[in-house]
Design a protein around this motif. Structure first.
Motif, PDB file in Angstrom:
ATOM      1  N   GLN A  78      37.522  19.767  46.326  1.00 44.15           N
ATOM      2  CA  GLN A  78      36.115  19.769  46.668  1.00 44.15           C
ATOM      3  C   GLN A  78      35.609  21.203  46.838  1.00 44.15           C
ATOM      4  O   GLN A  78      36.089  21.933  47.712  1.00 44.15           O
ATOM      5  N   GLU A  79      34.636  21.557  45.991  1.00 39.06           N
ATOM      6  CA  GLU A  79      34.040  22.882  46.094  1.00 39.06           C
ATOM      7  C   GLU A  79      32.972  22.906  47.194  1.00 39.06           C
ATOM      8  O   GLU A  79      32.285  21.908  47.407  1.00 39.06           O
ATOM      9  N   SER A  80      32.823  24.050  47.834  1.00 46.66           N
ATOM     10  CA  SER A  80      31.773  24.209  48.829  1.00 46.66           C
ATOM     11  C   SER A  80      31.317  25.658  48.866  1.00 46.66           C
ATOM     12  O   SER A  80      32.086  26.568  48.544  1.00 46.66           O
ATOM     13  N   GLY A  81      30.055  25.854  49.277  1.00 44.51           N
ATOM     14  CA  GLY A  81      29.507  27.189  49.380  1.00 44.51           C
ATOM     15  C   GLY A  81      28.008  27.166  49.137  1.00 44.51           C
ATOM     16  O   GLY A  81      27.440  26.119  48.820  1.00 44.51           O
ATOM     17  N   PRO A  82      27.370  28.327  49.283  1.00 44.43           N
ATOM     18  CA  PRO A  82      25.925  28.398  49.100  1.00 44.43           C
ATOM     19  C   PRO A  82      25.496  28.011  47.692  1.00 44.43           C
ATOM     20  O   PRO A  82      26.147  28.372  46.717  1.00 44.43           O
ATOM     21  N   GLY A  83      24.390  27.288  47.602  1.00 42.86           N
ATOM     22  CA  GLY A  83      23.858  26.901  46.302  1.00 42.86           C
ATOM     23  C   GLY A  83      22.901  27.930  45.729  1.00 42.86           C
ATOM     24  O   GLY A  83      22.528  27.841  44.566  1.00 42.86           O
TER      25      GLY A  83
END
Lengths: 120, 110
Positions: free
Chosen positions: A5-10
């Motif tokens: 699962q990727e995560s971070g600012p869009g």
């Protein structure tokens, strides 16, 4: 069944650093390579780099040293940092597991991808 | 800069057979490039189909097969189904230089 699962600012501003994390569940990052791939809107896949869980890394030479991929075994995560971004770095970013043995190398498990837009 | 070339688009009739190819700008593709093939449908992440030229995953349908053909990696789809429509990407391994994806082939089932 391992899941990524990727995560971070869009949204990232031009000239800043894009930072993403891939969280691995259902399995350990130990013993595997871990990679980042991106896909600009309407375009094909571009490999960015991969890291072995213990730290050895290989990067796409076309990114001119802007990219860093690293792993954190304590958190079972790995990360991407892409420096000095421009609008051309707008893309869906995927993380993937890379299984390697004496006779094969394969990108067998992928995250769902996360869209990162570079804009002021 | 290494370039991996695929057919931009192909069309096949349901039940037919089609072969997609993957060429390297460095020369003939061999098993040492460990060719991988992926399928991607709109809005989805790529899904691995073939690795190391011809090895399949447990989820790879039997109608998909990989090979080397005329100095290229090849993906053959037999008895094509409507759900096989999508984009197909190959990947080649270049040792210390990492890997390179092909530009993709858009497969239409019509």
């Amino acid at each position: 069944q391992v899941q990524l699962q990727e995560s971070g600012p869009g949204l990232v501003k031009p000239s800043e650093t894009l930072s993403l994390t891939c969280t691995v569940s259902g399995g350990s990052i130990s013993g595997y390579f871990w990679s980042w791939i991106r896909q600009s809107p309407g375009k094909g896949l571009q490999w960015l780099g991969y890291t072995f869980y213990s730290g050895s890394t290989t990067y796409n030479p076309s990114l001119s040293g802007r990219v860093t991929v690293s792993g954190d075994t304590s958190k079972n995560q790995f990360s991407l940092k892409l420096r000095s971004v421009t609008a051309a770095d707008t893309a869906v970013y995927y993380c993937a597991r890379v299984s390697v043995d004496r006779t094969s190398i394969h990108f067998d498990e992928w995250g769902q991808g996360t869209l990162v837009t570079v804009s002021s | 800069q290494t370039v991996v070339t695929q057919e931009p688009s192909l069309t096949v009739s349901p039940g037919g057979t089609v072969t997609l190819t993957c060429a390297s700008s460095t020369g003939p593709v061999t098993t040492n490039y460990y060719p991988n093939w992926f399928q991607q449908k709109p809005g989805q992440a790529p899904r691995a189909l073939i690795y190391s030229t011809s090895s399949k995953y447990s989820w790879t349908p039997a109608r998909f097969s990989g090979s080397l053909l005329g100095g290229k990696a090849a993906l053959t789809l037999s008895a094509v189904q409507p759900e096989d429509e999508g984009e197909y990407y190959c990947l080649l391994y270049y040792g210390g230089a990492g890997v390179v994806f092909g530009g993709g082939t858009k497969l239409t089932v019509l």
